[in-house]
Design a protein around this motif. Structure first.
Motif, PDB file in Angstrom:
ATOM      1  N   GLU A 169      42.152  45.705  69.274  1.00 26.15           N
ATOM      2  CA  GLU A 169      41.174  44.885  68.569  1.00 26.15           C
ATOM      3  C   GLU A 169      41.352  44.929  67.053  1.00 26.15           C
ATOM      4  O   GLU A 169      40.806  44.082  66.326  1.00 26.15           O
ATOM      5  CB  GLU A 169      39.742  45.310  68.931  1.00 26.15           C
ATOM      6  N   TRP A 173      42.244  40.430  64.271  1.00 26.54           N
ATOM      7  CA  TRP A 173      41.634  40.528  62.937  1.00 26.54           C
ATOM      8  C   TRP A 173      41.459  39.150  62.314  1.00 26.54           C
ATOM      9  O   TRP A 173      40.366  38.813  61.825  1.00 26.54           O
ATOM     10  CB  TRP A 173      42.500  41.410  62.037  1.00 26.54           C
ATOM     11  N   THR A 219      41.439  36.259  63.842  1.00 32.44           N
ATOM     12  CA  THR A 219      40.497  35.486  64.660  1.00 32.44           C
ATOM     13  C   THR A 219      39.060  35.803  64.256  1.00 32.44           C
ATOM     14  O   THR A 219      38.221  34.895  64.125  1.00 32.44           O
ATOM     15  CB  THR A 219      40.714  35.791  66.151  1.00 32.44           C
ATOM     16  N   SER A 220      38.755  37.084  64.033  1.00 34.28           N
ATOM     17  CA  SER A 220      37.410  37.463  63.601  1.00 34.28           C
ATOM     18  C   SER A 220      37.073  36.869  62.241  1.00 34.28           C
ATOM     19  O   SER A 220      35.944  36.418  62.006  1.00 34.28           O
ATOM     20  CB  SER A 220      37.290  38.991  63.549  1.00 34.28           C
ATOM     21  N   ARG A 221      38.060  36.849  61.319  1.00 30.44           N
ATOM     22  CA  ARG A 221      37.809  36.254  60.008  1.00 30.44           C
ATOM     23  C   ARG A 221      37.550  34.756  60.139  1.00 30.44           C
ATOM     24  O   ARG A 221      36.773  34.172  59.372  1.00 30.44           O
ATOM     25  CB  ARG A 221      39.006  36.502  59.083  1.00 30.44           C
ATOM     26  N   ASP A 235      34.027  34.341  61.277  1.00 31.23           N
ATOM     27  CA  ASP A 235      33.163  34.584  60.109  1.00 31.23           C
ATOM     28  C   ASP A 235      33.068  33.329  59.246  1.00 31.23           C
ATOM     29  O   ASP A 235      31.978  32.954  58.778  1.00 31.23           O
ATOM     30  CB  ASP A 235      33.711  35.734  59.262  1.00 31.23           C
ATOM     31  N   GLN A 245      43.364  35.234  72.054  1.00 36.19           N
ATOM     32  CA  GLN A 245      42.507  35.097  70.878  1.00 36.19           C
ATOM     33  C   GLN A 245      42.137  33.643  70.623  1.00 36.19           C
ATOM     34  O   GLN A 245      41.041  33.344  70.135  1.00 36.19           O
ATOM     35  CB  GLN A 245      43.183  35.724  69.654  1.00 36.19           C
ATOM     36  N   ARG A 252      39.260  33.048  72.709  1.00 37.17           N
ATOM     37  CA  ARG A 252      38.051  33.582  72.067  1.00 37.17           C
ATOM     38  C   ARG A 252      37.468  32.562  71.089  1.00 37.17           C
ATOM     39  O   ARG A 252      36.242  32.355  71.036  1.00 37.17           O
ATOM     40  CB  ARG A 252      38.422  34.880  71.354  1.00 37.17           C
ATOM     41  N   TYR A 268      33.916  30.473  71.446  1.00 32.26           N
ATOM     42  CA  TYR A 268      32.935  30.501  70.369  1.00 32.26           C
ATOM     43  C   TYR A 268      32.495  29.083  70.007  1.00 32.26           C
ATOM     44  O   TYR A 268      31.286  28.805  69.861  1.00 32.26           O
ATOM     45  CB  TYR A 268      33.512  31.212  69.143  1.00 32.26           C
TER      46      TYR A 268
END
Length: 551
Positions: A201, A207, A209-211, A214, A305, A308, A312
């Motif tokens: 993760e 990383w 993908t999370s940004r 955000d 990802q 993901r 979302y």
């Protein structure tokens, strides 16, 4: 209202390493999911088979010989308009999340007094994007220091997560551990079968993908926006964290595409690349057996990802307002044609995946289809401008909008595509003893033929894609194909004569000047005085004269 545009680029992703493109063992359900919602363009080509030049063409919408940033770390000159400039003019924000490989024209900025700390200066330095987060993903270090000398927010993220190394990008995300407990660098391909020494993760693809999530969260209630999400993977170092490191094995590798005949009297430039270190390495079966399963694991992680991100968008109700674009800057030979990496124009290198899902009703008729028209990656900039509701500036953008193809409209289309390559900094150039001006390659591809022209007095390369789709038989020296080669050179010459440098005035502005021209501002040429002259042309020049004493 214009849709949002989620423009995702993967680095060094081959066009045929997706299950929707026919890979027999690598399953990519998330890529397939986007393809089912939109159009997969099966014959898309990048404008140069190397990261920097390809990306500069995609971002400017212009060919390499137009923008001049012809290789990695060749600056994009100040004054080149980019995707962000065009989209902001159309009312759409344009953001970067990830990599550009853009080298700023620092000398040009200094000459014009552009400070990187200003809004304009920052955009010029960052390829026209507003930066949410930039990380080019190459925090490599050697005797002369770091390759990327600016910053690595990903490294800082890993340090904040407790990774103790000074360079966790390498020591953890891109390295494993040997049996003796030492760092197993991913730059040494013998270690590609090891799991990267990082929690999955925390690795690069999750990383970023999370940004991205955000960013999208922060845009709620704003918009429209274009987000260029630019992943570094599946680019080397070929190493991936568990559980992806051993998902694939030797039995999952598709057979190599190469022939002993390719090594007998090859085109000199092609031969020089085959003899280079990367080509020599990937000619070894051991290297392919070790690297390709890791490469497939990296793609599988990218696909997960992507899933993901799609979930979302679906769960937050934003999928109906968001165009999704999936592509790559170039491919990867992986041993095909006795080559590794990229650099030449065989399909594994120059042909790229391109999938576009447009949620608007106007694109309903083409969902789940495959388009076989010749597409160039510079078409994306024009596509995005049209999607944003702007007028495509044809005197600047050299690509063509793909919107008509997405909507199934009958439209005239190009019958050949172009790619270029400047290899002047390469070992191949040194081995051939070429001056920089002679280190240029040009590809012309049609429905049936692909030709490479090389400067420096070399013969062309030619492949018959109909009878030799694997590009194994070079017909460039064949007298029987002289007419074909001549016809392809005509196409190259037609392309070379394009109007590429008149970027400050459009055709419409030029045509407007024809209506009265300079006569409407008082410049009256070629008139004797007894012609039928519009009265208003003479209004400022008529009336009683006041005599002047000339003594």
């Amino acid at each position: 209202m214009a849709p949002n545009i989620l423009f995702i680029m993967y680095d060094q992703l081959r066009f045929d390493y997706l299950s929707c493109a026919g890979h027999p063992t690598l399953e990519t359900p998330s890529f397939d999911r986007v393809a089912a919602r939109g159009v997969r363009f099966d014959r898309a080509y990048c404008q140069s088979p190397v990261c920097g030049a390809s990306r500069m063409s995609t971002y400017t919408g212009r060919y390499v010989s137009s923008h001049g940033a012809a290789h990695n770390n060749f600056p994009l000159k100040v004054g080149e308009m980019t995707m962000g400039d065009h989209l902001r003019k159309a009312g759409m924000e344009c953001w970067l999340i990830g990599k550009t490989h853009m080298k700023a024209d620092a000398e040009g900025m200094a000459r014009l007094g552009l400070s990187p700390d200003s809004v304009i200066g920052a955009r010029v330095e960052e390829c026209g994007f507003d930066v949410w987060i930039r990380d080019d993903g190459l925090w490599a270090e050697g005797p002369d220091g770091f390759y990327d000398r600016k910053r690595s927010p990903y490294n800082e993220y890993l340090k904040a997560k407790g990774y103790p190394s000074e360079n966790p990008w390498h020591d953890n995300a891109n390295a494993g551990i040997t049996g003796a407990g030492d760092i197993a660098s991913g730059f040494l391909m013998m270690h590609a079968d090891k799991p990267a020494n990082i929690r999955e993760e925390d690795s690069e693809t999750p990383w970023l993908t999370s940004r991205t999530i955000d960013f999208i969260e922060a845009q709620k209630g704003k918009g429209p926006w274009c987000a260029h999400v630019s992943f570094i993977k599946p680019h080397w170092p070929y190493i991936v964290p568990a559980p992806y490191h051993d998902m694939y094995g030797v039995d999952d590798i598709v057979p190599v595409v190469r022939s002993d005949a390719e090594r007998r009297d090859p085109h000199p430039v092609y031969g020089a690349y085959m003899e280079g270190g990367v080509g020599t390495a990937f000619s070894r079966d051991e290297v392919r057996r070790t690297v390709i399963p890791a490469y497939m694991g990296l793609i599988k992680q990218c696909d997960d990802q992507l899933g993901r991100l799609l979930d979302y968008l679906d769960d937050t109700g934003q999928a109906d307002d968001t165009v999704i674009v999936l592509t790559s800057d170039h491919g990867d030979y992986l041993g095909d044609h006795w080559m590794g990496e990229k650099d030449m124009f065989h399909d594994p290198s120059a042909r790229v995946p391109l999938i576009i899902s447009d949620p608007r009703p106007s694109a309903d008729s083409r969902r789940g289809t495959v388009c076989d028209k010749l597409v160039e990656q510079i078409d994306l900039a024009a596509t995005f401008v049209e999607m944003a509701g702007g007028e495509v500036p044809r005197h600047i953008l050299e690509g063509r909008s793909l919107v008509p193809l997405l909507e199934g409209k009958d439209t005239a289309w190009r019958n050949f595509a172009i790619s270029e390559y400047d290899f002047s900094t390469s070992g191949a150039a040194s081995r051939l003893g070429l001056a920089p001006k002679d280190c240029r390659l040009f590809m012309v591809v049609t429905d049936r033929w692909k030709m490479t022209h090389a400067e420096g007095g070399f013969r062309p390369m030619l492949f018959d894609l109909q009878n030799d789709p694997d590009e194994l038989v070079d017909l460039g020296a064949s007298g029987d194909h002289a007419e074909v080669i001549s016809a392809l050179y005509d196409k190259l010459f037609h392309w070379a004569r394009r109007q590429s440098h008149r970027t400050t005035i459009s055709d419409a502005q030029i045509e407007a000047r024809r209506k009265g021209g300079s006569a409407r501002v008082g410049i009256l040429l070629g008139l004797f005085g007894d012609e039928d002259i519009p009265p208003d042309y003479l209004t400022a020049y008529s009336g009683k004269a006041t005599s002047v004493d000339q003594t």
